[in-house]
Design an enzyme around this catalytic site. Sequence first.
Site, mmCIF file in Angstrom:
data_model
loop_
_atom_site.group_PDB
_atom_site.id
_atom_site.type_symbol
_atom_site.label_atom_id
_atom_site.label_comp_id
_atom_site.label_asym_id
_atom_site.label_seq_id
_atom_site.Cartn_x
_atom_site.Cartn_y
_atom_site.Cartn_z
ATOM 1 N N SER A 92 0.816 -1.214 0.000
ATOM 2 C CA SER A 92 0.000 0.000 0.000
ATOM 3 C C SER A 92 0.850 1.264 0.000
ATOM 4 O O SER A 92 0.408 2.308 -0.490
ATOM 5 C CB SER A 92 -0.926 0.014 1.218
ATOM 6 O OG SER A 92 -1.858 -1.024 1.112
ATOM 7 N N ASP A 268 -8.930 -4.034 2.807
ATOM 8 C CA ASP A 268 -7.652 -4.751 2.719
ATOM 9 C C ASP A 268 -7.440 -5.697 3.900
ATOM 10 O O ASP A 268 -6.939 -6.815 3.726
ATOM 11 C CB ASP A 268 -6.535 -3.707 2.677
ATOM 12 C CG ASP A 268 -5.142 -4.309 2.716
ATOM 13 O OD1 ASP A 268 -4.780 -5.012 1.758
ATOM 14 O OD2 ASP A 268 -4.423 -4.068 3.711
ATOM 15 N N HIS A 272 -6.572 -9.722 3.935
ATOM 16 C CA HIS A 272 -5.436 -10.375 4.614
ATOM 17 C C HIS A 272 -5.923 -11.466 5.564
ATOM 18 O O HIS A 272 -5.278 -12.497 5.710
ATOM 19 C CB HIS A 272 -4.618 -9.354 5.415
ATOM 20 C CG HIS A 272 -3.756 -8.480 4.563
ATOM 21 N ND1 HIS A 272 -2.636 -8.930 3.910
ATOM 22 C CD2 HIS A 272 -3.850 -7.164 4.249
ATOM 23 C CE1 HIS A 272 -2.071 -7.939 3.236
ATOM 24 N NE2 HIS A 272 -2.793 -6.849 3.421
HETATM 25 MG MG MG Z 1 -4.355 1.659 3.341
HETATM 26 ZN ZN ZN Z 2 -2.628 -4.927 2.525
#
Ligand code: MG
Ligand code: ZN
Length: 381
Positions: A92, A268, A272
Amino acid sequence: MIRSILLLGLLSFCIQCKTATKIQTVDQDTVAPIAIPTVDKPKNIILMIGDGMGLGQLTAGMYYNGNKTALEKFPVIGLHKSHAGNKLITDSAAAATSFASGVKTYNGAIGVDMDTVAVETVLEKAEKKGLATGLIATSTIVHATPASFISHNKYRKNYEEIALDFMDTEIDFFAGGGKKFFDRREDERDLLKEMESNGYIICNYLTDYDNCPIDPSKNFAYLTADADPLPASQGRDYLEPITKSALPYLDNKNDNGFFLMVEGSQIDWGGHANNSEYILTEFVDFDKTVNHVLEWAKKDGETLVIVTADHETGGYAIQQESTMDSLITAFTSTYHTAVMIPVFAYGPGSATFSGIYENTAIFDKMVRALSLDNSPSTFKK
Ligand code: MG
Ligand code: ZN
């Protein structure tokens, strides 16, 4: 009938004769040049990043949300290539640095290039030109995505150093977690106190957001958590209301326009964790905010809205036997993947966002749209 056709034929023949004569007499200098098409310039840009939001997340999120998403309202769609400067699979930090500063860099880099030299960001360029600026995230505000717009650090996890970089800017409005990196630091400085004495109104999660005083003549910061904010499914609910009040605040701050980045950070984290429910609830929270921003921009008429992701997370896919009401999903990874990422755009200047391009082109297009300084912009920190 035949007669009139004949007559018409004669007539047009004569007109052609006349025209031909006329053209020969036209002075070349009086011929009007072909107009150069003008590109509509926005006054404001709102960049919205759904961290880890690939097409799988977006599609599943749409079905989970009753087969609808605000993204369907966007007229312009493109795809960006997310690869980093040193790896095909980006993180990121490198990805947000590409959006913010237009360079491909190494994973872990915050606002610096492959040689760890600081590269000026679109937010800094906007500030330099007198635009109002803002950052909103559902992670800590010093986390990779928001940090890459305001900080320059060789490593994304130097959170206290990143927080210190907020002091070098005059960012008008920011909201996100990570209060402890500002007020309980190894150097024992209290950056929130310092900001307050520099004219900021500082508000934090101990006060309900609605009760935070927002004074348009002052800068504003809301620290939403001590460390990471909670997932939306556990009660975090500030993204839409804070964005809602940031828009008129930034719009009225001055006459030069504004740049605002809004991140749905935790899509995100669901990827994960290979946790579908986490992805979907975070997507819905982000989508709701996108919808509000888009409706605001429609009324405003001078705002370019761009929605994209930095990369996909989890290799998330919808499996056979799924129905719209019951999704069966699977993951191929607990990290990011390299699939191309959709870009949605609305408003003046949005047409340039169609097609397939590198993630760095998003910086180029934003800088051009706002007519910001695009001269070489690396500097030693
Ligand atoms: Mg981020
Ligand atoms: Zn990530």
